[in-house]
Design a protein around this motif. Structure first.
Motif, PDB file in Angstrom:
ATOM      1  N   GLN A 210      18.474   8.494 -13.822  1.00 39.27           N
ATOM      2  CA  GLN A 210      18.132   9.912 -13.806  1.00 39.27           C
ATOM      3  C   GLN A 210      18.073  10.509 -12.401  1.00 39.27           C
ATOM      4  N   GLU A 211      18.009   9.667 -11.380  1.00 37.87           N
ATOM      5  CA  GLU A 211      17.945  10.129  -9.987  1.00 37.87           C
ATOM      6  C   GLU A 211      16.796  11.123  -9.795  1.00 37.87           C
ATOM      7  N   ILE A 212      15.596  10.661 -10.073  1.00 43.58           N
ATOM      8  CA  ILE A 212      14.397  11.502 -10.022  1.00 43.58           C
ATOM      9  C   ILE A 212      13.844  11.552  -8.601  1.00 43.58           C
ATOM     10  N   ASP A 213      13.431  12.743  -8.184  1.00 47.97           N
ATOM     11  CA  ASP A 213      12.719  12.905  -6.920  1.00 47.97           C
ATOM     12  C   ASP A 213      11.252  12.556  -7.189  1.00 47.97           C
ATOM     13  N   TRP A 214      10.895  11.294  -6.967  1.00 46.52           N
ATOM     14  CA  TRP A 214       9.575  10.807  -7.370  1.00 46.52           C
ATOM     15  C   TRP A 214       8.444  11.440  -6.569  1.00 46.52           C
ATOM     16  N   SER A 237      -3.012   1.330 -18.887  1.00 44.21           N
ATOM     17  CA  SER A 237      -1.844   1.895 -19.558  1.00 44.21           C
ATOM     18  C   SER A 237      -0.575   1.162 -19.143  1.00 44.21           C
ATOM     19  N   SER A 238       0.040   0.455 -20.084  1.00 49.55           N
ATOM     20  CA  SER A 238       1.308  -0.212 -19.771  1.00 49.55           C
ATOM     21  C   SER A 238       2.404   0.816 -19.519  1.00 49.55           C
ATOM     22  N   VAL A 239       2.265   2.004 -20.109  1.00 48.69           N
ATOM     23  CA  VAL A 239       3.234   3.071 -19.874  1.00 48.69           C
ATOM     24  C   VAL A 239       3.156   3.528 -18.422  1.00 48.69           C
ATOM     25  N   ALA A 240       1.944   3.702 -17.905  1.00 52.77           N
ATOM     26  CA  ALA A 240       1.786   4.065 -16.497  1.00 52.77           C
ATOM     27  C   ALA A 240       2.388   3.003 -15.598  1.00 52.77           C
ATOM     28  N   THR A 241       2.194   1.741 -15.970  1.00 54.67           N
ATOM     29  CA  THR A 241       2.754   0.626 -15.205  1.00 54.67           C
ATOM     30  C   THR A 241       4.270   0.716 -15.135  1.00 54.67           C
ATOM     31  N   MET A 242       4.917   1.032 -16.263  1.00 59.29           N
ATOM     32  CA  MET A 242       6.377   1.139 -16.284  1.00 59.29           C
ATOM     33  C   MET A 242       6.869   2.305 -15.419  1.00 59.29           C
ATOM     34  N   ILE A 243       6.184   3.434 -15.500  1.00 60.81           N
ATOM     35  CA  ILE A 243       6.600   4.594 -14.718  1.00 60.81           C
ATOM     36  C   ILE A 243       6.458   4.310 -13.222  1.00 60.81           C
ATOM     37  N   LEU A 244       5.340   3.717 -12.837  1.00 54.25           N
ATOM     38  CA  LEU A 244       5.140   3.390 -11.426  1.00 54.25           C
ATOM     39  C   LEU A 244       6.195   2.394 -10.954  1.00 54.25           C
ATOM     40  N   LEU A 251       5.822   6.854  -6.705  1.00 56.17           N
ATOM     41  CA  LEU A 251       5.198   8.015  -7.319  1.00 56.17           C
ATOM     42  C   LEU A 251       3.752   8.116  -6.853  1.00 56.17           C
ATOM     43  N   PRO A 252       3.340   9.249  -6.270  1.00 55.32           N
ATOM     44  CA  PRO A 252       1.930   9.396  -5.885  1.00 55.32           C
ATOM     45  C   PRO A 252       1.040   9.330  -7.124  1.00 55.32           C
ATOM     46  N   PRO A 302     -13.910  20.834   2.631  1.00 53.60           N
ATOM     47  CA  PRO A 302     -13.025  20.060   3.509  1.00 53.60           C
ATOM     48  C   PRO A 302     -13.733  19.035   4.377  1.00 53.60           C
ATOM     49  N   GLY A 303     -15.023  19.203   4.624  1.00 52.85           N
ATOM     50  CA  GLY A 303     -15.721  18.290   5.519  1.00 52.85           C
ATOM     51  C   GLY A 303     -16.320  17.082   4.844  1.00 52.85           C
ATOM     52  N   LEU A 304     -16.178  16.986   3.509  1.00 52.81           N
ATOM     53  CA  LEU A 304     -16.770  15.872   2.767  1.00 52.81           C
ATOM     54  C   LEU A 304     -15.704  14.844   2.390  1.00 52.81           C
ATOM     55  N   PRO A 305     -16.118  13.600   2.118  1.00 55.12           N
ATOM     56  CA  PRO A 305     -15.123  12.580   1.746  1.00 55.12           C
ATOM     57  C   PRO A 305     -14.301  13.028   0.533  1.00 55.12           C
ATOM     58  N   ARG A 306     -12.980  12.819   0.620  1.00 57.43           N
ATOM     59  CA  ARG A 306     -12.093  13.216  -0.453  1.00 57.43           C
ATOM     60  C   ARG A 306     -11.913  12.068  -1.439  1.00 57.43           C
ATOM     61  N   TYR A 307     -11.592  12.435  -2.666  1.00 57.56           N
ATOM     62  CA  TYR A 307     -11.248  11.432  -3.668  1.00 57.56           C
ATOM     63  C   TYR A 307      -9.852  10.907  -3.389  1.00 57.56           C
ATOM     64  N   ALA A 308      -9.699   9.606  -3.319  1.00 56.30           N
ATOM     65  CA  ALA A 308      -8.391   9.004  -3.063  1.00 56.30           C
ATOM     66  C   ALA A 308      -8.057   8.073  -4.219  1.00 56.30           C
ATOM     67  N   PRO A 309      -7.106   8.448  -5.064  1.00 52.36           N
ATOM     68  CA  PRO A 309      -6.761   7.587  -6.195  1.00 52.36           C
ATOM     69  C   PRO A 309      -6.140   6.292  -5.711  1.00 52.36           C
ATOM     70  N   GLY A 310      -6.464   5.236  -6.392  1.00 51.88           N
ATOM     71  CA  GLY A 310      -5.894   3.936  -6.043  1.00 51.88           C
ATOM     72  C   GLY A 310      -6.293   2.917  -7.081  1.00 51.88           C
ATOM     73  N   ARG A 311      -5.564   1.838  -7.143  1.00 49.14           N
ATOM     74  CA  ARG A 311      -5.869   0.796  -8.114  1.00 49.14           C
ATOM     75  C   ARG A 311      -7.155   0.080  -7.713  1.00 49.14           C
ATOM     76  N   LEU A 312      -7.944  -0.272  -8.708  1.00 41.52           N
ATOM     77  CA  LEU A 312      -9.133  -1.053  -8.446  1.00 41.52           C
ATOM     78  C   LEU A 312      -8.737  -2.470  -8.072  1.00 41.52           C
TER      79      LEU A 312
END
Length: 391
Positions: A210-214, A237-244, A251-252, A302-312
């Motif tokens: 598909q040549e996706i701009d991830w 989610s195994s679906v999320a795993t496949m997409i990543l 993919l962010p 803006p001056g407080l810690p931001r949420y950063a998604p990431g795998r546990l």
């Protein structure tokens, strides 16, 4: 009872921001969706992927679960372990006489399946491309599973006192460990892996075409995934795993939203994409609304810690002091049976998990590393494992 009083002025203030198509929040959603109208949108339901390229282009759809060859056949074999354990539970814990009727029914189906099983069935009829070259090994593994299940059920029906949790493990699940050949536990891992490998193989190949701009991709995993409580987080989610994996892990994560209450489409029949097309704008609005709201955080605080998604962090059960886990343990190699068997336990005990997703992430990782070539992947519990014949 009199209705609760509502102040019309304050209710109007409430609806000004949050309710209705002309609310301020709705304006933000509409504006964000228009701004991203040309971005690729990927939507996953419980059975299909849809890619909306953007700019009004036609979507494309790829099935990945129930519409795939061999899925139900392998799932039936995979579930022999929990099926027999369920019968033991019915007899031993609940003292339910229904266990005998169900054991007889399962026995009939197992023996019927054994007669139907053959290398030719897997090679020429089911004919899954990702299994090519492994058909004889799959047939031998299936025959062993059918034969051992039949033997254990017959013994239990003849003497129900012996049909208990202790013999379930010693005479069914782990038979063969001491002798060094395949076991029912290994068979469950192998069948779950094969299913995950096949689905991932086709989906990774489809996404790459598909040549996706991830970096700009918008992803919504919509609706129910498996049992009602499962697959609602990135880690479950195994679906999320496949997409990543399809994105080469580029993919962010903040672009991938789990939306169990989002509308979904039925698998298209005869090429009819009308239902898929009709859902593009509602699904784009869901993604855009979620993302636009998230972005308010940096604007307001803006001056407080931001949420950063990431795998546990993934636990390592090779450390024998670990007795409890809350996430899937890391698999070190195709021979890491402690970790993989622990995963079998976890997918039963953790309501968030998809049963069939036991080792899908490991299959995806191996496929990505092998440039989507199934012949370069090691199938744990099948490759290099012998399942002896049982009369």
């Amino acid at each position: 009872m009199a209705p609760a009083y509502e102040s019309p002025e304050l209710v109007e203030l409430f609806t000004t921001y949050t309710a209705g198509p002309t609310s301020i929040g709705s304006r933000l959603t509409t504006t964000a969706a228009e701004h991203l109208a040309d971005a690729p949108l990927i939507v996953a339901t419980s059975a299909d992927f849809a890619l909306y390229p953007g700019k009004g282009q036609m979507p494309s759809v790829e099935g990945f679960r129930f519409s795939t060859r061999g899925f139900k056949e392998l799932a039936g074999i995979s579930h022999l372990g929990p099926a027999v354990a369920t019968l033991v539970q019915l007899r031993e814990k609940y003292d339910s006489g229904v266990w005998r009727l169900e054991a007889e029914r399962l026995l009939r189906e197992v023996e019927r399946s054994r007669r139907a099983n053959s290398t030719a069935l897997w090679r020429d009829t089911i004919a899954v491309e990702a299994y090519r070259g492994r058909e004889q090994a799959i047939a031998e593994m299936a025959d062993y599973a059918f034969a051992l299940t039949s033997r254990y059920l017959r013994a239990g029906l003849a003497d129900e006192v012996q049909f208990n949790s202790s013999t379930l493990r010693s005479e069914f699940l782990t038979v063969g460990e001491a002798e060094g050949h395949g076991t029912i536990n290994q068979m469950m891992i192998a069948t779950f892996f094969l299913t995950g490998m096949d689905i991932s193989y086709r989906i990774l190949r489809w996404f790459r075409a598909q040549e996706i701009d991830w970096q700009r991709a918008m992803v919504v995993i919509a609706g129910k995934q498996g049992r009602p409580t499962s697959g609602v987080t990135w880690n479950t989610s195994s679906v999320a795993t496949m997409i990543l994996g399809a994105s080469g892990y580029s993919l962010p994560l903040e672009h991938l939203f789990m939306a169990p209450h989002a509308p979904t489409f039925a698998t298209p029949q005869d090429g009819d994409l009308s239902e898929v097309i009709a859902l593009e704008q509602p699904l784009r609005r869901i993604w855009s609304n979620t993302r636009a709201t998230v972005e308010l955080g940096d604007l307001m605080f803006p001056g407080l810690p931001r949420y950063a998604p990431g795998r546990l962090d993934t636990p390592d059960v090779d450390d024998l002091s670990v007795s409890e886990i809350s996430e899937m343990p890391v698999i070190h190699s195709p021979d890491d049976w402690r970790s993989m068997t622990t995963r079998l336990r976890m997918v039963l005990e953790d309501p968030r998990q998809l049963l069939s997703g036991c080792v899908t992430d490991y299959a995806v990782t191996q496929l990505v590393a092998a440039d989507t070539d199934p012949t370069k992947v090691t199938v744990p519990g099948l490759d290099g494992v012998t399942y002896p014949g049982i009369p």
